[in-house]
Scaffold this motif. Structure first.
Motif, PDB file in Angstrom:
ATOM      1  N   LYS A  36      78.754  74.026  39.305  1.00 46.25           N
ATOM      2  CA  LYS A  36      78.304  74.454  40.632  1.00 46.25           C
ATOM      3  C   LYS A  36      79.223  73.911  41.726  1.00 46.25           C
ATOM      4  O   LYS A  36      79.576  72.725  41.712  1.00 46.25           O
ATOM      5  CB  LYS A  36      76.868  73.990  40.878  1.00 46.25           C
ATOM      6  N   ASP A  37      79.623  74.792  42.621  1.00 51.05           N
ATOM      7  CA  ASP A  37      80.473  74.475  43.768  1.00 51.05           C
ATOM      8  C   ASP A  37      81.894  74.069  43.393  1.00 51.05           C
ATOM      9  O   ASP A  37      82.599  73.437  44.192  1.00 51.05           O
ATOM     10  CB  ASP A  37      79.842  73.390  44.652  1.00 51.05           C
ATOM     11  N   GLN A  38      82.329  74.399  42.179  1.00 47.33           N
ATOM     12  CA  GLN A  38      83.709  74.135  41.746  1.00 47.33           C
ATOM     13  C   GLN A  38      84.361  75.453  41.330  1.00 47.33           C
ATOM     14  O   GLN A  38      83.717  76.288  40.696  1.00 47.33           O
ATOM     15  CB  GLN A  38      83.739  73.172  40.560  1.00 47.33           C
ATOM     16  N   LYS A  39      85.618  75.628  41.683  1.00 50.94           N
ATOM     17  CA  LYS A  39      86.327  76.853  41.295  1.00 50.94           C
ATOM     18  C   LYS A  39      86.736  76.823  39.830  1.00 50.94           C
ATOM     19  O   LYS A  39      86.697  77.828  39.142  1.00 50.94           O
ATOM     20  CB  LYS A  39      87.564  77.056  42.171  1.00 50.94           C
ATOM     21  N   LYS A  40      87.144  75.662  39.345  1.00 54.35           N
ATOM     22  CA  LYS A  40      87.632  75.525  37.976  1.00 54.35           C
ATOM     23  C   LYS A  40      86.453  75.230  37.044  1.00 54.35           C
ATOM     24  O   LYS A  40      85.643  74.355  37.328  1.00 54.35           O
ATOM     25  CB  LYS A  40      88.645  74.381  37.924  1.00 54.35           C
ATOM     26  N   PRO A  41      86.362  75.942  35.911  1.00 53.16           N
ATOM     27  CA  PRO A  41      85.261  75.687  34.986  1.00 53.16           C
ATOM     28  C   PRO A  41      85.478  74.404  34.178  1.00 53.16           C
ATOM     29  O   PRO A  41      86.596  73.920  34.043  1.00 53.16           O
ATOM     30  CB  PRO A  41      85.287  76.910  34.067  1.00 53.16           C
ATOM     31  N   ALA A  42      84.400  73.890  33.623  1.00 54.47           N
ATOM     32  CA  ALA A  42      84.482  72.722  32.752  1.00 54.47           C
ATOM     33  C   ALA A  42      85.237  73.085  31.484  1.00 54.47           C
ATOM     34  O   ALA A  42      86.089  72.326  31.027  1.00 54.47           O
ATOM     35  CB  ALA A  42      83.085  72.213  32.408  1.00 54.47           C
ATOM     36  N   TYR A  43      84.919  74.238  30.907  1.00 54.11           N
ATOM     37  CA  TYR A  43      85.655  74.715  29.734  1.00 54.11           C
ATOM     38  C   TYR A  43      85.522  76.215  29.604  1.00 54.11           C
ATOM     39  O   TYR A  43      84.662  76.837  30.219  1.00 54.11           O
ATOM     40  CB  TYR A  43      85.221  74.022  28.430  1.00 54.11           C
ATOM     41  N   ASN A  44      86.409  76.761  28.801  1.00 56.20           N
ATOM     42  CA  ASN A  44      86.300  78.158  28.395  1.00 56.20           C
ATOM     43  C   ASN A  44      86.903  78.290  27.008  1.00 56.20           C
ATOM     44  O   ASN A  44      87.718  77.476  26.589  1.00 56.20           O
ATOM     45  CB  ASN A  44      86.952  79.106  29.406  1.00 56.20           C
ATOM     46  N   GLY A  45      86.428  79.292  26.295  1.00 53.55           N
ATOM     47  CA  GLY A  45      86.904  79.515  24.942  1.00 53.55           C
ATOM     48  C   GLY A  45      86.136  80.641  24.286  1.00 53.55           C
ATOM     49  O   GLY A  45      85.418  81.393  24.943  1.00 53.55           O
ATOM     50  N   VAL A  46      86.291  80.733  22.977  1.00 55.64           N
ATOM     51  CA  VAL A  46      85.611  81.762  22.195  1.00 55.64           C
ATOM     52  C   VAL A  46      84.851  81.068  21.070  1.00 55.64           C
ATOM     53  O   VAL A  46      85.434  80.295  20.299  1.00 55.64           O
ATOM     54  CB  VAL A  46      86.614  82.783  21.613  1.00 55.64           C
ATOM     55  N   VAL A  47      83.557  81.336  20.993  1.00 54.42           N
ATOM     56  CA  VAL A  47      82.741  80.827  19.894  1.00 54.42           C
ATOM     57  C   VAL A  47      82.314  82.005  19.034  1.00 54.42           C
ATOM     58  O   VAL A  47      82.135  83.115  19.529  1.00 54.42           O
ATOM     59  CB  VAL A  47      81.512  80.036  20.387  1.00 54.42           C
ATOM     60  N   THR A  48      82.176  81.753  17.750  1.00 52.42           N
ATOM     61  CA  THR A  48      81.772  82.804  16.829  1.00 52.42           C
ATOM     62  C   THR A  48      80.474  82.405  16.151  1.00 52.42           C
ATOM     63  O   THR A  48      80.352  81.293  15.633  1.00 52.42           O
ATOM     64  CB  THR A  48      82.856  83.051  15.759  1.00 52.42           C
ATOM     65  N   PHE A  49      79.519  83.328  16.185  1.00 51.44           N
ATOM     66  CA  PHE A  49      78.239  83.157  15.505  1.00 51.44           C
ATOM     67  C   PHE A  49      78.136  84.202  14.412  1.00 51.44           C
ATOM     68  O   PHE A  49      78.602  85.336  14.572  1.00 51.44           O
ATOM     69  CB  PHE A  49      77.060  83.365  16.468  1.00 51.44           C
ATOM     70  N   LEU A  50      77.492  83.839  13.316  1.00 48.87           N
ATOM     71  CA  LEU A  50      77.128  84.802  12.282  1.00 48.87           C
ATOM     72  C   LEU A  50      75.623  85.001  12.367  1.00 48.87           C
ATOM     73  O   LEU A  50      74.861  84.026  12.294  1.00 48.87           O
ATOM     74  CB  LEU A  50      77.519  84.314  10.886  1.00 48.87           C
ATOM     75  N   TYR A  51      75.211  86.249  12.549  1.00 48.04           N
ATOM     76  CA  TYR A  51      73.790  86.584  12.638  1.00 48.04           C
ATOM     77  C   TYR A  51      73.390  87.386  11.415  1.00 48.04           C
ATOM     78  O   TYR A  51      73.938  88.455  11.167  1.00 48.04           O
ATOM     79  CB  TYR A  51      73.488  87.388  13.904  1.00 48.04           C
TER      80      TYR A  51
END
Length: 155
Positions: A136-151
């Motif tokens: 909140k109130d920050q331009k840069k995110p804490a993290y980003n990436g790709v997670v994979t789930f198997l359903y």
């Protein structure tokens, strides 16, 4: 805020390439940080020593462990999407995850999620989800990436 409900592989496939939503904000407290430190045996002062962090750290206070913020992903994901009609869900993979910015104590974070791909593996949905943990109130995110789930849907 209501969550999106997905009940089958076919329903999940309909969201391929789409943003699914954003979770509500979640506050990171010093108590949570301390409990995570105790659970993981990671008591580095930048996380647990508020006075030292106030005077010596470039952040002006304690920060959440990166893995603490990552461990919130299932909870925040569940605030966006409810998967029903499941036999089982498996956390399968994390790729290209980058911690971009520290999350200082008492910050609020939220998860933004987009379906990058859905593949049918003989009836099992392999869902790659692009995730961004916003502060909140920050331009840069804490993290980003790709997670994979198997359903494993009951069908």
């Amino acid at each position: 805020m209501s969550t999106l409900t997905i009940r089958s592989l076919a329903e999940l496939e309909q969201y391929n390439g789409q943003e699914l939503g954003v979770s509500p904000y979640f506050a990171i407290t010093q108590e949570q940080i301390n409990q995570f430190a105790a659970a993981t045996l990671d008591h580095q002062w930048i996380h647990t020593d508020a006075e030292r962090a106030r005077t010596e750290s470039p952040f002006g206070g304690t920060i959440a462990h990166g893995y603490l913020t990552l461990s919130l992903l299932p909870y925040l994901w569940g605030q966006i999407v409810t998967m029903e009609n499941l036999k089982m869900q498996v956390n399968y993979e994390i790729e290209s995850l980058r911690f971009n910015q520290a999350v200082t104590v008492n910050s609020e974070v939220r998860l933004r999620a987009r379906v990058a791909s859905v593949k049918n593996l003989r009836g099992i949905a392999k869902a790659q989800i692009e995730v961004t943990l916003e502060i909140k109130d920050q331009k840069k995110p804490a993290y980003n990436g790709v997670v994979t789930f198997l359903y494993h849907f009951v069908e």
